[in-house]
Design a protein around this motif. Structure first.
Motif, PDB file in Angstrom:
ATOM      1  N   ILE A  62      -8.042   2.561   4.965  1.00 34.48           N
ATOM      2  CA  ILE A  62      -6.593   2.538   4.773  1.00 34.48           C
ATOM      3  C   ILE A  62      -5.913   2.612   6.135  1.00 34.48           C
ATOM      4  O   ILE A  62      -5.456   1.609   6.661  1.00 34.48           O
TER       5      ILE A  62
ATOM      6  N   VAL B 198       6.481   7.464   3.044  1.00 32.20           N
ATOM      7  CA  VAL B 198       5.713   6.385   2.418  1.00 32.20           C
ATOM      8  C   VAL B 198       6.492   5.809   1.249  1.00 32.20           C
ATOM      9  O   VAL B 198       6.618   4.579   1.104  1.00 32.20           O
TER      10      VAL B 198
ATOM     11  N   ASN C 218      -1.783   8.294   4.084  1.00 30.07           N
ATOM     12  CA  ASN C 218      -2.979   8.370   4.925  1.00 30.07           C
ATOM     13  C   ASN C 218      -3.046   9.720   5.631  1.00 30.07           C
ATOM     14  O   ASN C 218      -2.734   9.841   6.813  1.00 30.07           O
TER      15      ASN C 218
ATOM     16  N   ASP D  73       1.659   9.530   6.856  1.00 32.31           N
ATOM     17  CA  ASP D  73       1.035  10.653   6.157  1.00 32.31           C
ATOM     18  C   ASP D  73       2.036  11.582   5.489  1.00 32.31           C
ATOM     19  O   ASP D  73       1.664  12.666   5.028  1.00 32.31           O
TER      20      ASP D  73
ATOM     21  N   ASP E 203      -0.593   4.361  -0.345  1.00 35.69           N
ATOM     22  CA  ASP E 203      -1.481   5.488  -0.055  1.00 35.69           C
ATOM     23  C   ASP E 203      -0.906   6.317   1.084  1.00 35.69           C
ATOM     24  O   ASP E 203      -0.406   5.772   2.074  1.00 35.69           O
TER      25      ASP E 203
ATOM     26  N   GLY F 191      -5.725   7.585   0.320  1.00 37.10           N
ATOM     27  CA  GLY F 191      -5.465   7.995   1.695  1.00 37.10           C
ATOM     28  C   GLY F 191      -6.369   9.092   2.208  1.00 37.10           C
ATOM     29  O   GLY F 191      -6.796   9.063   3.364  1.00 37.10           O
TER      30      GLY F 191
ATOM     31  N   SER G  46      -1.335   1.966   5.861  1.00 43.44           N
ATOM     32  CA  SER G  46      -0.434   2.933   5.231  1.00 43.44           C
ATOM     33  C   SER G  46       0.810   3.119   6.089  1.00 43.44           C
ATOM     34  O   SER G  46       0.760   3.010   7.313  1.00 43.44           O
TER      35      SER G  46
ATOM     36  N   VAL H  76       0.861  -1.178   0.000  1.00 40.76           N
ATOM     37  CA  VAL H  76       0.000   0.000   0.000  1.00 40.76           C
ATOM     38  C   VAL H  76       0.902   1.233   0.000  1.00 40.76           C
ATOM     39  O   VAL H  76       1.769   1.373   0.860  1.00 40.76           O
TER      40      VAL H  76
END
Length: 531
Positions: free
Chosen positions: A168, A180, A160, A175, A158, A207, A172, A156
């Motif tokens: 999610i 990420v 978040n 953020d 995404d 996200g 994740s 994943v």
């Protein structure tokens, strides 16, 4: 044909257009299916030249039952059942099937009694420990390979950045887009080195949503510029690595497609953005087509499948109407597009089945040692105004816990080490007036945010009352977003451990006793911290 997989240039003339379309379908199969259901799947595979299968635990735990309306029956022998079903389905197929699974944190995401690794949010708390994340990807890849799984639909990527995200969240790495990208990249490299296919998901970024696409269609009303600056950043950066596939989410992005088509059926997003503008040349796979975000919009059987294909989708995951979908793609789909998608799918099969068998490398750490190392390095201290932690041996303190883990090693360890009797908050009589200090081990019933992570309202009230009357240190063995539903939590010291694994609890006890420092950092922003 089963003895050796022919190369694309040699096989393309052997299959009819209908067989090539069948290769674009990934059907869902379930560990707990009945003999009748297994036989039906074997017939579908034989009759329609199905190209891939995706393993799920049971029909009761599949995507559209996300709210838990049906009882999930656990199967202690599900790993053996998994291997037996894979063998049976492979024998039913004229050509080797690609076997896929969502194994983001290991086979345990779908299969009982298999190794479980920490969630992505836990790995997100690690600082300068990409080698541990690589090991997670490698371990999961090797576990998949031993089970007969070729394609882990992960990681994943995404970002978040919405605390209200219901689907999610803990899946994740955090953020922050760079974190990420970096951590998903380490996981990806580990899987690649294990020889397992991968999939970046959920394009173009799931996200910043507050709707669960299993149940409804989330809307992300952001400009293309905003998406490129944030949501798309990990995808674009990681596509420079060895990426086998990208999974497209069920999202509405009105600034990219004013037609209100979900991204799954949007030519603007799949072909225009991902294929042409970003330049991805690998397999594009749909998120599960039974999810209500899209399945309820296409009432005619096969309509969703042909719409996704015509938008540029190569692999149709969890098609509920493969026979009708194949028929409609044959009737209205471009033969040239079919050939291009078939070629991409077959190239994946060449990678899995056609190459020389290499000797597997052994992981550098055992499953248990890896989880323990992650536990030691993810410890996150919040609001520690009273740090360093008191010498609890000199204090009479309440030893409390909330929740029912399989084993409460932490609280029982406190009782054994320091002689402070363990009580369950809200279940046993506790004489609070005799104490000024309390240690609360919090085990949220759910990792998902629905209904306050499964914490009953009277328990939330008890926690609030405890914090208002005592100096409290909370050890949280779960999703850090839980802190946003605990009113007054900013008055307590909080130590986040993210998981309730025994290894994590053992490390938590050592941290409490002052033997292990906190090295982790919270990978997401909490509303509680911003107030």
């Amino acid at each position: 044909m089963r003895d050796a997989l022919l190369k694309y240039q040699d096989i393309k003339s052997h299959l009819s257009v209908k067989q090539k379309v069948g290769q674009l379908f990934m059907l869902a199969v379930f560990i707990n299916d009945t003999e009748e259901e297994v036989a039906q799947m074997e017939k579908l595979i034989r009759d329609h030249c199905i190209g891939a299968l995706c393993i799920f635990h049971s029909r009761a735990s599949a995507a559209t039952n996300f709210e838990g309306k049906k009882k999930v029956v656990y199967n202690e022998n599900s790993y053996d059942r998994l291997k037996a079903l894979i063998d049976r389905y492979q024998k039913a197929s004229e050509f080797p099937l690609l076997i896929a699974m969502d194994a983001e944190w290991g086979l345990a995401m779908r299969i009982e009694n298999t190794p479980q690794y920490p969630y992505a949010i836990t790995l997100g708390a690690l600082q300068d420990q990409k080698d541990l994340i690589y090991e997670v990807g490698f371990h999961i890849g090797m576990d998949c390979k031993k089970a007969g799984i070729h394609w882990n639909l992960a990681p994943v990527v995404d970002i978040n950045n919405n605390p209200e995200n219901p689907v999610i969240g803990y899946r994740s790495f955090g953020d922050k887009k760079e974190e990420v990208k970096s951590k998903a990249g380490a996981y990806l490299l580990g899987m690649n080195d294990a020889g397992i296919l991968n999939s970046l998901k959920h394009f173009p970024g799931h996200g910043d949503t507050a709707t669960d696409s299993h149940l409804g269609l989330p809307v992300i009303d952001k400009s293309k510029k905003e998406l490129f600056e944030n949501e798309l950043y990990p995808f674009i950066k990681l596509l420079k690595e060895e990426v086998d596939s990208v999974m497209v989410a069920h999202l509405s992005l009105p600034q990219l497609d004013a037609s209100e088509n979900p991204s799954t059926t949007s030519k603007n997003i799949i072909t225009g953005l991902l294929r042409d503008e970003i330049g991805f040349e690998g397999v594009i796979i749909s998120d599960a087509l039974n999810m209500h975000a899209v399945s309820k919009r296409y009432l005619q059987k096969g309509g969703l499948e042909v719409a996704a294909f015509n938008a540029g989708m190569d692999m149709l995951c969890f098609s509920e109407h493969p026979v009708e979908g194949i028929s409609q793609i044959l009737d209205s789909g471009s033969k040239d597009a079919v050939e291009k998608s078939f070629k991409r799918i077959w190239r994946l099969k060449e990678k899995v089945f056609g190459g020389a068998v290499s000797e597997d490398k052994a992981p550098s750490l055992s499953h248990k040692d890896l989880n323990r190392e992650i536990a030691k390095n993810c410890i996150t201290e919040l609001w520690a105004e009273k740090k360093p932690l008191k010498d609890w041996k000199e204090h009479n303190f309440l030893n409390l816990s909330c929740g029912t883990p399989i084993a409460n090693i932490f609280s029982e360890g406190l009782e054994k080490e320091l002689g402070s009797k363990h009580y369950h908050l809200g279940e046993e009589a506790v004489h609070e007036e005799e104490h000024q200090n309390a240690v609360l081990a919090l085990f949220p019933p759910s990792v998902k945010p629905k209904n306050n992570f499964g914490i009953e309202s009277h328990i939330l009230e008890n926690i609030q009352k405890l914090i208002s009357k005592n100096e409290v240190t909370v050890y949280l063995f779960g999703n850090p977003y839980v802190l946003d539903v605990l009113e007054g939590i900013d008055a307590a010291d909080v130590i986040v451990f993210y998981q309730d694994f025994p290894d994590f609890q053992e490390v938590a006890l050592q941290h409490f006793l002052g033997k292990i420092p906190a090295l982790g950092e919270l990978p997401v922003q909490l509303k509680t911290l911003q107030s």
